[in-house]
Design a protein around this motif. Structure first.
Motif, PDB file in Angstrom:
ATOM      1  N   ARG A 108       0.836  -1.297   0.041  1.00  0.00           N
ATOM      2  CA  ARG A 108      -0.025   0.053  -0.072  1.00  0.00           C
ATOM      3  C   ARG A 108       0.815   1.243  -0.145  1.00  0.00           C
ATOM      4  NH1 ARG A 108      -5.194   1.734   1.245  1.00  0.00           N
ATOM      5  NH2 ARG A 108      -5.264   3.687   2.393  1.00  0.00           N
ATOM      6  N   SER A 109       1.820   1.424   0.695  1.00  0.00           N
ATOM      7  CA  SER A 109       2.814   2.225   0.888  1.00  0.00           C
ATOM      8  C   SER A 109       3.527   2.679  -0.537  1.00  0.00           C
ATOM      9  CB  SER A 109       3.919   1.931   1.932  1.00  0.00           C
ATOM     10  OG  SER A 109       4.890   3.242   1.979  1.00  0.00           O
ATOM     11  N   GLU A 110       3.914   1.480  -1.521  1.00  0.00           N
ATOM     12  CA  GLU A 110       4.489   1.563  -2.552  1.00  0.00           C
ATOM     13  C   GLU A 110       3.500   2.289  -3.564  1.00  0.00           C
ATOM     14  OE1 GLU A 110       6.228  -2.105  -3.659  1.00  0.00           O
ATOM     15  OE2 GLU A 110       7.317  -2.204  -1.946  1.00  0.00           O
ATOM     16  N   ARG A 111       2.205   1.865  -3.493  1.00  0.00           N
ATOM     17  CA  ARG A 111       1.222   2.418  -4.437  1.00  0.00           C
ATOM     18  C   ARG A 111       0.841   3.692  -4.176  1.00  0.00           C
ATOM     19  NH1 ARG A 111      -3.126  -2.633  -3.800  1.00  0.00           N
ATOM     20  NH2 ARG A 111      -2.032  -4.324  -5.198  1.00  0.00           N
ATOM     21  N   HIS A 112       0.939   4.116  -2.921  1.00  0.00           N
ATOM     22  CA  HIS A 112       0.667   5.532  -2.740  1.00  0.00           C
ATOM     23  C   HIS A 112       1.986   6.294  -3.134  1.00  0.00           C
ATOM     24  CE1 HIS A 112      -0.639   9.005  -0.420  1.00  0.00           C
ATOM     25  NE2 HIS A 112       0.495   9.032   0.037  1.00  0.00           N
ATOM     26  N   ARG A 113       3.094   5.972  -3.049  1.00  0.00           N
ATOM     27  CA  ARG A 113       4.201   6.729  -3.323  1.00  0.00           C
ATOM     28  C   ARG A 113       4.197   6.814  -5.046  1.00  0.00           C
ATOM     29  NH1 ARG A 113       8.668   4.298   0.574  1.00  0.00           N
ATOM     30  NH2 ARG A 113       7.158   2.654   0.089  1.00  0.00           N
ATOM     31  N   LYS A 114       3.999   5.495  -5.607  1.00  0.00           N
ATOM     32  CA  LYS A 114       3.679   5.598  -7.120  1.00  0.00           C
ATOM     33  C   LYS A 114       2.460   6.538  -7.609  1.00  0.00           C
ATOM     34  CE  LYS A 114       2.862   2.500 -10.896  1.00  0.00           C
ATOM     35  NZ  LYS A 114       2.806   1.148 -11.348  1.00  0.00           N
ATOM     36  N   SER A 115       1.604   6.662  -6.997  1.00  0.00           N
ATOM     37  CA  SER A 115       0.462   7.590  -7.323  1.00  0.00           C
ATOM     38  C   SER A 115       0.709   8.987  -7.052  1.00  0.00           C
ATOM     39  CB  SER A 115      -0.995   7.252  -6.566  1.00  0.00           C
ATOM     40  OG  SER A 115      -0.857   7.579  -5.078  1.00  0.00           O
ATOM     41  N   GLN A 116       1.435   9.500  -5.798  1.00  0.00           N
ATOM     42  CA  GLN A 116       1.861  10.658  -5.522  1.00  0.00           C
ATOM     43  C   GLN A 116       2.755  11.134  -6.627  1.00  0.00           C
ATOM     44  OE1 GLN A 116       0.974  12.746  -3.231  1.00  0.00           O
ATOM     45  NE2 GLN A 116      -0.522  11.401  -2.656  1.00  0.00           N
ATOM     46  N   ALA A 117       3.788  10.174  -7.072  1.00  0.00           N
ATOM     47  CA  ALA A 117       4.888  10.642  -8.199  1.00  0.00           C
ATOM     48  C   ALA A 117       4.280  10.746  -9.587  1.00  0.00           C
ATOM     49  CB  ALA A 117       5.843   9.598  -8.125  1.00  0.00           C
ATOM     50  N   GLU A 118       3.229   9.906 -10.100  1.00  0.00           N
ATOM     51  CA  GLU A 118       2.639   9.802 -11.379  1.00  0.00           C
ATOM     52  C   GLU A 118       1.466  10.826 -11.521  1.00  0.00           C
ATOM     53  OE1 GLU A 118       1.698   5.823 -12.438  1.00  0.00           O
ATOM     54  OE2 GLU A 118       3.821   5.282 -12.395  1.00  0.00           O
ATOM     55  N   GLY A 119       0.685  11.249 -10.315  1.00  0.00           N
ATOM     56  CA  GLY A 119      -0.352  11.994 -10.541  1.00  0.00           C
ATOM     57  C   GLY A 119      -1.789  11.059 -10.809  1.00  0.00           C
ATOM     58  N   GLU A 120      -2.793  11.740 -10.887  1.00  0.00           N
ATOM     59  CA  GLU A 120      -4.160  11.203 -11.306  1.00  0.00           C
ATOM     60  C   GLU A 120      -3.984  10.562 -12.971  1.00  0.00           C
ATOM     61  OE1 GLU A 120      -7.674   9.799 -10.278  1.00  0.00           O
ATOM     62  OE2 GLU A 120      -6.404  10.971  -8.910  1.00  0.00           O
ATOM     63  N   PRO A 121      -4.442   9.305 -12.943  1.00  0.00           N
ATOM     64  CA  PRO A 121      -4.569   8.990 -14.175  1.00  0.00           C
ATOM     65  C   PRO A 121      -5.515   9.553 -15.273  1.00  0.00           C
ATOM     66  CG  PRO A 121      -4.876   7.114 -12.544  1.00  0.00           C
ATOM     67  CD  PRO A 121      -4.820   8.464 -12.127  1.00  0.00           C
ATOM     68  N   SER A 122      -5.313   9.700 -16.355  1.00  0.00           N
ATOM     69  CA  SER A 122      -6.172  10.431 -17.485  1.00  0.00           C
ATOM     70  C   SER A 122      -7.300   9.952 -17.440  1.00  0.00           C
ATOM     71  CB  SER A 122      -5.220  10.614 -18.617  1.00  0.00           C
ATOM     72  OG  SER A 122      -5.243   9.199 -19.404  1.00  0.00           O
ATOM     73  N   VAL A 123      -8.207  10.333 -18.428  1.00  0.00           N
ATOM     74  CA  VAL A 123      -9.587   9.586 -18.642  1.00  0.00           C
ATOM     75  C   VAL A 123      -9.356   8.664 -19.612  1.00  0.00           C
ATOM     76  CG1 VAL A 123     -11.937   9.919 -19.876  1.00  0.00           C
ATOM     77  CG2 VAL A 123     -10.788  11.872 -18.205  1.00  0.00           C
ATOM     78  N   GLY A 124      -8.542   8.781 -20.599  1.00  0.00           N
ATOM     79  CA  GLY A 124      -8.299   7.616 -21.510  1.00  0.00           C
ATOM     80  C   GLY A 124      -7.590   6.579 -20.805  1.00  0.00           C
ATOM     81  N   ARG A 125      -6.820   6.659 -19.729  1.00  0.00           N
ATOM     82  CA  ARG A 125      -6.264   5.382 -19.039  1.00  0.00           C
ATOM     83  C   ARG A 125      -7.237   4.860 -18.330  1.00  0.00           C
ATOM     84  NH1 ARG A 125      -1.452   3.092 -17.400  1.00  0.00           N
ATOM     85  NH2 ARG A 125      -1.464   2.202 -15.499  1.00  0.00           N
ATOM     86  N   ARG A 126      -8.269   5.664 -17.742  1.00  0.00           N
ATOM     87  CA  ARG A 126      -9.250   4.848 -17.093  1.00  0.00           C
ATOM     88  C   ARG A 126     -10.052   4.132 -17.939  1.00  0.00           C
ATOM     89  NH1 ARG A 126      -8.892   5.184 -11.359  1.00  0.00           N
ATOM     90  NH2 ARG A 126      -8.250   7.576 -10.814  1.00  0.00           N
TER      91      ARG A 126
END
Length: 96
Positions: free
Chosen positions: A20-38
């Motif tokens: 969970r910590s790794e996922r959180h750091r990754k999401s902080q670094a990459e930012g919110e995914p785009s609509v296309g990615r979703r």
């Protein structure tokens, strides 16, 4: 002499916490995914569920045609394909 506690890397709680910590750091670094990615993720999930389900239907229909058994094979293979598709989608979402 008492038994030593299990190593930390074997504890499921520690593993999940690290993940969970790794996922959180990754999401902080990459930012919110785009609509296309979703939308792409939704599409992949759909195909992960539909493909094994349809494969189960096609194999079941073929077996039922070969043995003239009505829907004796189609129904269970449809459910098995659906179960396999949902399980694989769940595993994919859990790892993403």
């Amino acid at each position: 002499m008492s038994a030593s506690p299990p190593p930390e890397h074997d504890d499921p709680l520690v593993q999940e916490s690290r993940l969970r910590s790794e996922r959180h750091r990754k999401s902080q670094a990459e930012g919110e995914p785009s609509v296309g990615r979703r939308l792409a993720q939704i599409g992949v999930l759909g195909w992960m569920i539909v493909t094994p389900t349809l494969l189960g239907v096609f194999v079941g229909r073929w077996l039922d045609g070969k043995f003239s058994s009505g829907v004796f094979c189609t129904a269970p293979l449809l459910l098995a394909g659906l179960g396999l598709g949902c399980w694989s989608a769940w595993k994919w979402m859990k790892s993403t």
